[in-house]
Design an enzyme around this catalytic site. Sequence first.
Site, short mmCIF file in Angstrom:
data_model
loop_
_atom_site.label_atom_id
_atom_site.label_comp_id
_atom_site.label_asym_id
_atom_site.label_seq_id
_atom_site.Cartn_x
_atom_site.Cartn_y
_atom_site.Cartn_z
N THR A 44 41.65 18.83 38.89
CA THR A 44 42.01 19.45 37.61
C THR A 44 43.50 19.75 37.59
O THR A 44 44.01 20.43 38.48
CB THR A 44 41.23 20.76 37.38
OG1 THR A 44 41.51 21.67 38.45
CG2 THR A 44 39.74 20.50 37.27
N ASN A 46 46.32 21.84 36.38
CA ASN A 46 46.40 23.20 35.83
C ASN A 46 47.66 23.36 34.99
O ASN A 46 48.72 22.83 35.33
CB ASN A 46 46.41 24.21 36.98
CG ASN A 46 45.08 24.26 37.72
OD1 ASN A 46 44.60 23.25 38.23
ND2 ASN A 46 44.48 25.43 37.76
N GLU A 152 42.50 24.55 33.18
CA GLU A 152 42.57 23.37 34.05
C GLU A 152 41.87 22.19 33.39
O GLU A 152 40.80 22.32 32.80
CB GLU A 152 42.02 23.67 35.43
CG GLU A 152 40.75 24.47 35.47
CD GLU A 152 40.26 24.72 36.91
OE1 GLU A 152 40.39 23.80 37.74
OE2 GLU A 152 39.75 25.80 37.17
P1 ADP Z 1 45.13 22.09 42.34
O1 ADP Z 1 44.32 23.17 42.94
O2 ADP Z 1 46.58 22.10 42.80
O3 ADP Z 1 45.04 22.06 40.85
P2 ADP Z 1 43.31 19.81 42.44
O4 ADP Z 1 42.48 19.45 43.62
O5 ADP Z 1 42.64 20.42 41.24
O6 ADP Z 1 44.50 20.72 42.94
O7 ADP Z 1 44.08 18.48 42.02
C1 ADP Z 1 44.85 18.52 40.85
C2 ADP Z 1 45.95 17.47 40.83
O8 ADP Z 1 45.39 16.18 41.02
C3 ADP Z 1 46.63 17.43 39.48
O9 ADP Z 1 47.69 18.39 39.38
C4 ADP Z 1 47.12 15.99 39.42
O10 ADP Z 1 48.42 15.91 39.98
C5 ADP Z 1 46.15 15.23 40.29
N1 ADP Z 1 45.16 14.39 39.56
C6 ADP Z 1 44.83 13.11 39.93
N2 ADP Z 1 43.91 12.60 39.11
C7 ADP Z 1 43.62 13.58 38.19
C8 ADP Z 1 42.74 13.62 37.06
N3 ADP Z 1 41.96 12.58 36.72
N4 ADP Z 1 42.70 14.77 36.33
C9 ADP Z 1 43.48 15.81 36.68
N5 ADP Z 1 44.34 15.83 37.72
C10 ADP Z 1 44.43 14.71 38.49
N1 RBF Z 2 33.87 26.89 37.18
C1 RBF Z 2 32.84 27.79 37.11
O1 RBF Z 2 32.81 28.73 37.88
N2 RBF Z 2 31.86 27.68 36.16
C2 RBF Z 2 31.84 26.67 35.27
O2 RBF Z 2 30.93 26.61 34.43
C3 RBF Z 2 32.90 25.68 35.33
N3 RBF Z 2 32.91 24.65 34.46
C4 RBF Z 2 33.91 23.73 34.54
C5 RBF Z 2 33.92 22.65 33.67
C6 RBF Z 2 34.91 21.71 33.73
C7 RBF Z 2 34.90 20.55 32.78
C8 RBF Z 2 35.95 21.82 34.69
C9 RBF Z 2 37.04 20.81 34.76
C10 RBF Z 2 35.96 22.89 35.55
C11 RBF Z 2 34.94 23.86 35.50
N4 RBF Z 2 34.92 24.93 36.38
C12 RBF Z 2 33.90 25.84 36.31
C13 RBF Z 2 36.04 25.17 37.28
C14 RBF Z 2 35.83 24.66 38.68
O3 RBF Z 2 35.21 25.67 39.42
C15 RBF Z 2 37.25 24.39 39.23
O4 RBF Z 2 37.73 23.23 38.63
C16 RBF Z 2 37.30 24.25 40.70
O5 RBF Z 2 36.95 25.47 41.25
C17 RBF Z 2 38.69 23.89 41.17
O6 RBF Z 2 39.61 24.84 40.80
MG MG Z 3 43.27 22.14 39.70
#
Ligand code: ADP
Ligand code: RBF
Ligand code: MG
Length: 240
Positions: A44, A46, A152
Amino acid sequence: MAAEVERPRVLYPDEGPEPPYPLRMEGAVISGFGRGSKELGIPTANLPVDAAAAPWIESIRSGVYFGYASLALPASHPDRQHRRQPRSHRSNPRAAVDAPPAPVPAPPPAAAEPSGGGEDDDDDEKPRWQIYPMVMSIGYNPFYKNAVRSAEVHVLHAFGADFYAAPMRLLILGFVREERDYASLDALVADINVDCDVARQSLARPAWTPREGTADGADGRFDGAWLVRDDASSASGVSA
Ligand code: ADP
Ligand code: RBF
Ligand code: MG
């Protein structure tokens, strides 16, 4: 928990987004909680939750939303499209996932690509925005009990590299569901995968697909111009 998978996959009328949508948000991608969502297959990107940039964000209900993200990837990024492409006369490849195969139209005549305009020429000096469908969460992640509200975005595209710090714009087009707590991480991931399916299918309809600028070449009737406009003309365009 199994009942969750029975959710409808297409939300909102075929005619297109309804008020208060679209909601706009933009900023540079920041680091998140570092929980390894990437390992779960759900990275995700952010964005800062910034009420000055997006006044609606403090009052909007927490939950899962869907819409479009546009990214201005650096010239060095593997997913940055450098070549100009004839974007007209293309059908909607995302819709084709669920529709029976349509007859492939004959290629357009050579006039399809205007010569001399130069607007689509690659220019690494200025950001080149590409639009992707997305699903996102705004809120406190009850499964993790976060103390701060986060925004995110899971972009529905398999990227060849990360894009931290890249400018990202969001056009949020609808609400999917409330955030929930879950009995297990697997259950959370399963529900997010349903959200992805809902976003994909809901956005594949013509009135929900941007006219231009989609990374996969889809074109529809939705006005997504804000997502791809030059920075100069969007400097103050951050309100809803
Ligand atoms: P963080 O905790 O730093 O957000 P994540 O494990 O959520 O780490 O990874 C997020 C990062 O992954 C984004 O900031 C982006 O650089 C990269 N990324 C690669 N593919 C995707 C995607 N399909 N959607 C969102 N982020 C992506
Ligand atoms: N986190 C939750 O605790 N409850 C949720 O219902 C939830 N729904 C999500 C739905 C989507 C489409 C996405 C992208 C994230 C969601 N998350 C939710 C956040 C998820 O816990 C988070 O992406 C991871 O913890 C990484 O930060
Ligand atoms: Mg993230």
